[in-house]
Design an enzyme around this catalytic site. Structure first.
Site: not given
Ligand code: PLP
Length: 383
Positions: A69, A149, A177, A197, A199, A235, A320
């Site tokens: 992402g 997120n 998200q 994205s 994952h 690739t 923290c």
């Molecule tokens: N944008 C948002 C809103 C996300 O929550 C995240 C990942 O937590 C990203 C971009 C980045 O994605 P990636 O972990 O695939 O680089």
């Protein structure tokens, strides 16, 4: 073990793993190779492209595969800027973006571009009129995320798209998200670029995509070959992309409805059974899997550690740093109550999360918070 950190990353669906396997040791050729094995790999790649495109009502040739992402956001923003930099110099974004958008915009500002960062209200929404007023004849791009997120707020994307179209500026949205959790139609939403994205949707890490509307003026930020329409000249990760598309095809509206129900069940139980607890973000326009909570005068990191000791995995909204607490830029942007801000945790469900897991988690959370609230407040904040 109860895993409730699905906004950070998700378990890869077993069916996606199965779909990927042949592309490691049987069909491992480069998809650019013109022999039979290369052609097979290319076919799998194009099938995946069509699957992703269909999911957002795009055309296959509008999907560029990337590795993350973050990479999609970088290619989108820097690519538009590179293509238009001799004509326009103004970018608009907003305060609660992911750092992979915010830091790109800030870096561009340092090189001379004008940046407007819109503020948000207490639920995390931008003001549409403010956006409209901020667009000038020099604006080359508006980048506003679909869903946040940390706090799960879903922006009024269709409205934002309508204004960008009316004003003739490109509109990029980070949908990392929201992808698969919200219905996405890039045409109805008037989006020019959208980041996705794998994952976050039970696909593997290392696979992602960028939607680029046909005819968009965008330059490649990398030099290399002609893969991915020259916008991402590398690739392709065929196995990862196959797994990504399989995971997408397995994610359906019914599963989202169940997550919604579970999210609402958890939220109302927590807010009614735990003293001094608050929900961050919008209650109505919210991601189906997000529950961002703050507990008065408690420390999110300590809550996380107690839960972790019981095999429950969540995340925090604060860091923290050498004895002091730094709230996330999102919590600061929504002006979260200082008494609550340090005690923030994010619970994020997946389509595999069960009601039993949620109820077990809430029982442990209740006990944890109750025990922490009994400690003398002056002794609670130790890193
Ligand atoms: N944008 C948002 C809103 C996300 O929550 C995240 C990942 O937590 C990203 C971009 C980045 O994605 P990636 O972990 O695939 O680089």
């Amino acid at each position: 073990m109860i895993y409730l950190d699905n906004a950070a990353s998700t378990k890869v669906d077993n069916k996606a793993i199965k779909a990927m396997l042949p592309y490691f040791d049987k069909v491992y050729a480069n998809p650019a190779s013109i022999h039979d094995m290369g052609v097979k790999a290319k076919k799998a790649l194009e099938y995946a492209r069509t699957t992703i495109a269909k999911r957002i009502n795009a055309e296959p040739d509008e999907i560029i595969f990337t590795s993350s992402g973050t990479e999609s956001n970088n290619i989108a923003i820097k690519g538009i800027v590179k293509a238009l930099k001799n004509k326009k110099n103004h970018i608009i974004t907003q305060e609660t973006e992911h750092v992979s958008v915010l830091n790109v915009c800030k870096a561009l500002e340092k090189t001379g571009f004008k940046l407007t960062t819109l503020d948000v209200d207490k639920h995390g929404f931008i003001n549409i009129n403010q956006l409209e007023r901020a667009i000038t004849k020099n604006t080359l791009l508006v980048s506003i995320m679909h869903a946040n997120n940390e706090i799960g707020t879903i922006q009024h994307i269709k409205e934002i798209g309508r204004i960008c179209k009316k004003k003739g500026v490109y509109f990029h949205t980070d949908a990392v998200q929201s992808f698969c959790k919200e219905d996405i139609d890039v045409k109805k939403m008037n989006v020019d670029l959208m980041s996705l994205s794998s994952h976050k949707v039970h696909g593997p890490k290392g696979a992602a995509a960028l939607y680029v509307k046909r005819g968009t003026k965008i330059s490649s930020i990398m030099n290399g070959g002609s893969q991915e329409y020259s916008l991402r000249p590398s690739t392709e990760n065929v196995a990862g992309i196959v797994g990504f598309a399989k995971a997408v095809s397995l994610f359906n509206a019914g599963q989202n409805k169940s997550m919604n129900t579970l999210r609402d069940h958890a939220t109302s139980r927590i807010l009614s059974e735990i003293k001094d607890a608050r929900l961050n973000g919008s209650r109505d326009k919210r991601l189906s899997n997000n529950i961002s909570l703050s507990f008065k005068n408690l420390n999110g990191e300590t809550i996380l550690k107690h839960l972790n000791a019981k095999g429950i995995y969540v995340s925090t909204g604060t860091a923290c740093l050498t004895g002091s607490y730094e709230a996330s830029h999102v919590l600061n942007a929504i002006k979260a109550d200082p008494a609550y801000i340090k005690g923030t945790i994010r619970i994020s469900l997946s389509r595999f999360t069960t009601k039993e897991e949620i109820n077990n988690f809430i029982d442990v959370l209740k006990e944890t918070i109750y025990n922490m609230q009994r400690i003398d407040p002056s002794k609670r904040f130790m890193c």
